[in-house]
Design a protein around this motif. Structure first.
Motif, mmCIF file in Angstrom:
data_model
loop_
_atom_site.group_PDB
_atom_site.id
_atom_site.type_symbol
_atom_site.label_atom_id
_atom_site.label_comp_id
_atom_site.label_asym_id
_atom_site.label_seq_id
_atom_site.Cartn_x
_atom_site.Cartn_y
_atom_site.Cartn_z
ATOM 1 N N TYR A 1 0.848 -1.190 0.000
ATOM 2 C CA TYR A 1 0.000 0.000 0.000
ATOM 3 C C TYR A 1 0.886 1.243 0.000
ATOM 4 O O TYR A 1 1.848 1.337 0.767
ATOM 5 C CB TYR A 1 -0.897 0.023 1.232
ATOM 6 C CG TYR A 1 -1.983 -1.030 1.234
ATOM 7 C CD1 TYR A 1 -3.272 -0.727 0.812
ATOM 8 C CD2 TYR A 1 -1.712 -2.333 1.649
ATOM 9 C CE1 TYR A 1 -4.271 -1.689 0.824
ATOM 10 C CE2 TYR A 1 -2.705 -3.303 1.663
ATOM 11 C CZ TYR A 1 -3.978 -2.976 1.242
ATOM 12 O OH TYR A 1 -4.970 -3.931 1.243
ATOM 13 N N ASN A 2 0.535 2.208 -0.849
ATOM 14 C CA ASN A 2 1.232 3.488 -0.896
ATOM 15 C C ASN A 2 0.215 4.610 -0.800
ATOM 16 O O ASN A 2 -0.967 4.422 -1.118
ATOM 17 C CB ASN A 2 2.031 3.622 -2.200
ATOM 18 C CG ASN A 2 3.084 2.547 -2.345
ATOM 19 O OD1 ASN A 2 3.995 2.456 -1.535
ATOM 20 N ND2 ASN A 2 2.951 1.712 -3.375
ATOM 21 N N LYS A 3 0.678 5.760 -0.399
ATOM 22 C CA LYS A 3 -0.216 6.921 -0.322
ATOM 23 C C LYS A 3 -0.687 7.283 -1.727
ATOM 24 O O LYS A 3 0.102 7.337 -2.670
ATOM 25 C CB LYS A 3 0.508 8.113 0.315
ATOM 26 C CG LYS A 3 -0.381 9.333 0.519
ATOM 27 C CD LYS A 3 0.366 10.422 1.261
ATOM 28 C CE LYS A 3 -0.448 11.703 1.345
ATOM 29 N NZ LYS A 3 -1.761 11.511 1.959
ATOM 30 N N ALA A 4 -1.986 7.509 -1.872
ATOM 31 C CA ALA A 4 -2.538 7.847 -3.179
ATOM 32 C C ALA A 4 -2.073 9.229 -3.620
ATOM 33 O O ALA A 4 -1.896 10.136 -2.805
ATOM 34 C CB ALA A 4 -4.067 7.804 -3.129
ATOM 35 N N GLU A 5 -1.875 9.390 -4.915
ATOM 36 C CA GLU A 5 -1.492 10.686 -5.466
ATOM 37 C C GLU A 5 -2.728 11.571 -5.608
ATOM 38 O O GLU A 5 -3.867 11.105 -5.559
ATOM 39 C CB GLU A 5 -0.824 10.488 -6.820
ATOM 40 C CG GLU A 5 0.455 9.667 -6.758
ATOM 41 C CD GLU A 5 1.064 9.453 -8.136
ATOM 42 O OE1 GLU A 5 0.552 10.049 -9.110
ATOM 43 O OE2 GLU A 5 2.041 8.693 -8.238
ATOM 44 N N SER A 6 -2.473 12.857 -5.802
ATOM 45 C CA SER A 6 -3.576 13.825 -5.915
ATOM 46 C C SER A 6 -4.525 13.471 -7.047
ATOM 47 O O SER A 6 -5.750 13.606 -6.926
ATOM 48 C CB SER A 6 -3.017 15.235 -6.137
ATOM 49 O OG SER A 6 -2.265 15.637 -5.023
ATOM 50 N N LYS A 7 -3.978 12.991 -8.163
ATOM 51 C CA LYS A 7 -4.839 12.638 -9.305
ATOM 52 C C LYS A 7 -5.765 11.467 -8.956
ATOM 53 O O LYS A 7 -6.894 11.390 -9.454
ATOM 54 C CB LYS A 7 -3.987 12.300 -10.526
ATOM 55 C CG LYS A 7 -3.098 11.083 -10.370
ATOM 56 C CD LYS A 7 -2.318 10.790 -11.645
ATOM 57 C CE LYS A 7 -1.469 9.524 -11.481
ATOM 58 N NZ LYS A 7 -0.727 9.212 -12.721
#
Length: 324
Positions: free
Chosen positions: A7-13
């Motif tokens: 799991y990674n932090k979601a990007e703004s897009k």
């Protein structure tokens, strides 16, 4: 949870994309947007990788950005596909929704799949403080249950053909995209039966396409050459003009235009006469009978009968009505 999930932090897009989807149900305010920017995660799983297993707690609710997942359960050592979800679908444990208990199903990737995720602890907290999110997920659950009810009904009472048509209508394009055995498991039919039905419908689609192509070719030819004005026109001669066998032209007329040959030709003749009657220069210099012979009719009675059948009144009545 299943091992090896990164799991990674979601990007703004990613956040913006999900919010656009949610906003179609209910407006998402600035504070809720901030929460998603803070807690939304992203992960990618490979084809055949398990997202979560049976008898474990599903800690997240997922949103499919790209790819496909299937929910499965086992009964008497037999795998049963309970649902297939693709882009823009939300997925979580049904039996252990919001992390409320152990899952009775497992979810596995049908294709390489990109997902967005939010932990159930965070989601439950947001439900407490954001009415809009409650409204959105209520709408999502309503749609899910309606789809599930419809699917369960057709599987219970529909025959194999009806189940195929249901899936093709509600999931356009998926029959070519998803493995046939998975769709067969979902619809509770044998894969060989589903394949046979699919092939028969593909054959029908090809035949419809061929009829449409020949129908359009016939229309172009008729308009360009005004073949209907030839008094001696016959099915055989028209078929030869456009490069079809008489048998095939008859099928095109009956199946595509729902017309007999003579009715199809008379349709054009009557329309040509109607256009001529509307033209003052023509109607002042030609009688109705002269127009009829010019249009291809070989007798006055054939002309009057065809005109009244198509227009609902005699040629004379039609002409007088235009002049009123």
């Amino acid at each position: 949870m299943s091992e090896h999930l990164q799991y990674n932090k979601a990007e703004s897009k990613d956040v913006e994309y999900l919010l656009q989807v949610l906003s179609k149900v209910h407006k998402v305010d600035a504070k809720l947007k901030e929460e998603f920017e803070k807690h939304l995660l992203r992960l990618r799983i490979k084809k055949d990788q398990v997202l979560f297993n049976e008898n474990e707690v599903c800690e997240y609710i997922y949103f499919i950005v790209k790819g496909a997942l299937m929910g499965c359960t086992t009964h008497n050592k037999r795998k049963i596909t309970t649902y297939i979800s693709v882009e823009n679908d939300f997925v979580s444990s049904i039996s252990g929704l919001h992390g409320s208990g152990y899952s009775q199903e497992y979810v596995v990737a049908v294709e390489d799949t990109d997902l967005l995720a939010i932990h159930n602890n965070e989601l439950n907290r947001l439900f407490t403080y954001h009415f809009g999110l409650n409204y959105i997920f209520r709408a999502i659950l309503e749609k899910y249950y309606k789809d599930a009810q419809q699917r369960a009904h057709i599987i219970r009472v529909g025959n194999a053909k009806e189940r195929y048509l249901y899936f093709a209508k509600t999931n356009p394009g998926y029959l070519d995209r998803l493995p046939l055995n998975l769709v067969a498991s979902l619809l509770n039919v044998k894969a060989s039966t589903l394949l046979s039905i699919k092939r028969s419908f593909l054959g029908l689609t090809d035949r419809r396409k061929e009829l449409e192509e020949w129908g359009q070719k016939l229309e172009v030819h008729i308009h360009k050459n005004q073949s209907f004005r030839h008094k001696d026109i016959r099915l055989q001669s028209l078929a030869k003009e456009i490069g079809l066998s008489s048998h095939k032209l008859s099928i095109v007329l009956n199946s595509y235009f729902q017309n007999s040959f003579i009715d199809y030709i008379n349709h054009y003749r009557v329309n040509w006469i109607k256009e001529s009657i509307r033209n003052p220069d023509i109607i002042q210099n030609f009688t109705l009978e002269a127009l009829a012979y010019s249009a291809g009719f070989s007798s006055r009675s054939a002309f009057y009968n065809a005109f009244k059948k198509r227009v609902g009144m005699s040629p004379l009545e039609y002409s007088k009505k235009l002049n009123q």
